[in-house]
Design a protein around this motif. Structure first.
Motif, PDB file in Angstrom:
ATOM      1  N   LYS A   6       3.838  -3.791   2.316  1.00 19.30           N
ATOM      2  CA  LYS A   6       3.090  -2.933   1.386  1.00 19.30           C
ATOM      3  C   LYS A   6       3.521  -1.473   1.474  1.00 19.30           C
ATOM      4  O   LYS A   6       3.766  -0.954   2.570  1.00 19.30           O
ATOM      5  N   GLN A  63       2.273   2.355  -0.257  1.00 18.91           N
ATOM      6  CA  GLN A  63       1.428   3.143  -1.169  1.00 18.91           C
ATOM      7  C   GLN A  63       2.190   4.408  -1.558  1.00 18.91           C
ATOM      8  O   GLN A  63       2.901   4.998  -0.735  1.00 18.91           O
ATOM      9  N   ASP A  68      -1.859  -7.837   0.158  1.00 21.27           N
ATOM     10  CA  ASP A  68      -2.852  -6.816  -0.181  1.00 21.27           C
ATOM     11  C   ASP A  68      -2.179  -5.626  -0.880  1.00 21.27           C
ATOM     12  O   ASP A  68      -1.172  -5.119  -0.401  1.00 21.27           O
ATOM     13  N   THR A  69      -2.714  -5.223  -2.018  1.00 21.93           N
ATOM     14  CA  THR A  69      -2.157  -4.050  -2.703  1.00 21.93           C
ATOM     15  C   THR A  69      -3.250  -3.009  -2.984  1.00 21.93           C
ATOM     16  O   THR A  69      -3.204  -2.293  -3.991  1.00 21.93           O
ATOM     17  N   THR A  70      -4.220  -2.953  -2.093  1.00 23.01           N
ATOM     18  CA  THR A  70      -5.290  -1.964  -2.250  1.00 23.01           C
ATOM     19  C   THR A  70      -4.745  -0.569  -1.943  1.00 23.01           C
ATOM     20  O   THR A  70      -4.046  -0.373  -0.958  1.00 23.01           O
ATOM     21  N   VAL A  71      -5.101   0.393  -2.786  1.00 22.92           N
ATOM     22  CA  VAL A  71      -4.812   1.794  -2.446  1.00 22.92           C
ATOM     23  C   VAL A  71      -5.979   2.270  -1.586  1.00 22.92           C
ATOM     24  O   VAL A  71      -7.137   2.184  -1.996  1.00 22.92           O
ATOM     25  N   THR A  72      -5.670   2.732  -0.375  1.00 20.37           N
ATOM     26  CA  THR A  72      -6.751   3.101   0.543  1.00 20.37           C
ATOM     27  C   THR A  72      -6.865   4.624   0.687  1.00 20.37           C
ATOM     28  O   THR A  72      -5.867   5.352   0.540  1.00 20.37           O
TER      29      THR A  72
END
Ligand SMILES: Cc1cc2nc3c(=O)[nH]c(=O)nc-3n(C[C@H](O)[C@H](O)[C@H](O)COP(=O)(O)OP(=O)(O)OC[C@H]3O[C@@H](n4cnc5c(N)ncnc54)[C@H](O)[C@@H]3O)c2cc1C
Length: 399
Positions: free
Chosen positions: A230, A232, A281-285
């Protein structure tokens, strides 16, 4: 329903598209299966063409492929832009890798020594010389490496141009997920889409990015060992009044984390990227955005004045040796074009050329030969009969 072509490419990211375009130029009838061709990791990627500044210990073989692709870039984009009628945002702007403290400077000195031992061109600059080149740099910059050969392209525009070039070259589209590879008498013969459509082809290319290891029906010993990594990324906009904010790509290692700022001609400034092993998972945190902004701000304090226009996460297709898998597998009829990890944009031209050569009946070119998928084949080459059981193919693209 059954549809036939000479070549079926599973996956329409930049790697699948360049393979399809180049194969079609060789006179082959090519089809691409992908619910959303032109998407994938290129929607997120920064587009650095960084053969020199991305050099890592142990990756000297990959360096040869990276350099070969970087060398092809100017002619490649010129041909692609002519074929598609679209610009790709290619900028021969160079890169400046800087150090902010003593540790970073020692790290950069080591990289410089490795670059020189590898015969690469890069020049050591003092902090003052760095700031003369890039006045927006923090006053604390301790030194840097000027690499005039590491350029950039806009991956979204590259993907859009490849889509159009494919269309104009007669590539056929199948807007669906390939659910399983079809194998008849130990030969790949096509794929079945999620809606049941059967696609048959003399040769199949698996170019499904980080999902390449998930296609059902692929024999276990042929399945590419590819995993998602991943990343970001942030996109900011440089208002006209601030231009030119940066003249070239600026990058650094800040307390062990890599950060880069890639300024596009259209005013976009890409700040990247995290590197996380978190599956699909490709959530922007908040943490990811915070770390990128914190590190980028240490490097170029003025970025906090710029509008933040986009945050996005994508998946790099990582392989065990960080290098791609290109060409024929042990299963006749099945080729791989995957595992390009953090260099897929850079490696697009050389991948297209290598894959088209093989698909047209030739050999892998010398420069691509070390990247044959056979390097990961099990020591005992058992008959490739044990296939991957059907898996649940995501209905949404994971980027
Ligand atoms: C944050 C980030 C920054 C990056 N920065 C750079 C950079 O600066 N320079 C650089 O050179 N590279 C960079 N990269 C790497 C580069 O983006 C990738 O290596 C490259 O885009 C991979 O392309 P691909 O076509 O192999 O895979 P993908 O882009 O993942 O495309 C795969 C395609 O296959 C499709 N697909 C998957 N499974 C199936 C199926 N079963 N059936 C049909 N279709 C399927 C998907 O829908 C997708 O469109 C970066 C990547 C990330 C995430």
């Amino acid at each position: 329903m059954s549809r036939t072509s000479d070549v079926l490419v599973v996956g329409g990211g930049i790697i699948g598209l360049v393979t399809a375009w180049r194969a079609a130029q060789k006179g082959l009838r090519v089809a691409v299966a992908d619910p959303r061709p032109g998407g994938g990791a290129a929607r997120v990627a920064a587009g650095m063409l960084a053969a020199v500044t991305e050099l890592h210990y142990g990756e000297e073989t990959l360096l040869g492929l990276n350099l070969a692709s970087a060398e092809r870039y100017p002619a490649f984009v010129a041909e692609l832009e002519a074929a598609s009628g679209q610009e790709t945002g290619y900028r021969a702007c160079g890169t400046l890798a800087v150090a902010l403290d003593t540790d970073d400077r020692a790290h950069l000195r080591e990289l410089h020594a490795l670059q020189r031992r590898s015969g690469l061109e890069s020049q050591w600059l003092t902090g003052r010389e760095c700031r003369r080149l890039e006045p927006m740099l923090a006053p604390g910059v301790r030194g840097g490496l000027r690499v005039d050969g590491d350029h950039q392209v806009d991956p979204r525009r590259l993907a859009a141009a490849l889509l159009t070039a494919c269309e104009r070259a007669g590539v056929a589209w199948h807007h669906g997920w390939a659910q399983s590879l079809s194998v008849v008498r130990e030969r790949a013969t096509g794929a079945v889409l999620a809606d049941g459509t059967e696609l048959t082809a003399d040769q199949v290319v698996l170019a499904a990015g980080s999902l390449s290891g998930r296609l059902a029906g692929v024999p276990q010993d042929v399945l590419p060992p590819v995993r998602p990594v991943k990343g970001q990324v942030l996109r900011l906009t440089v208002p006209r009044a601030y231009a030119p904010f940066l003249n070239r790509t600026v990058r650094a290692v800040v307390r062990g984390s890599h950060v880069y700022l890639v300024p596009r001609e259209n005013g976009e400034l890409v700040v990247g990227a995290t590197s996380e092993e978190l599956g699909w998972d490709t959530t922007v945190t908040a943490g990811g955005v915070y770390e990128l902004l914190r590190d980028a701000h240490e490097l170029v304090p003025g970025i906090t004045e710029l509008p933040l226009t986009e945050t996005l996460a994508g998946l790099r297709p990582g392989s065990p040796d960080n290098a791609p898998l290109l060409g024929p597998t042990a299963l006749p009829g099945l080729h791989l074009a995957t595992g390009h990890y953090r260099n897929g944009v850079l490696l697009t031209p050389v991948t297209g050329d290598a894959m088209a050569a093989v698909l047209a009946g030739g050999e892998l070119p010398d420069v691509a030969r070390p990247f044959s998928p056979l390097r990961f084949a099990p020591a005992s080459t058992a008959s490739p009969s044990a296939a991957v059981p059907p898996v649940c193919v995501p209905q949404e693209q994971p980027v």
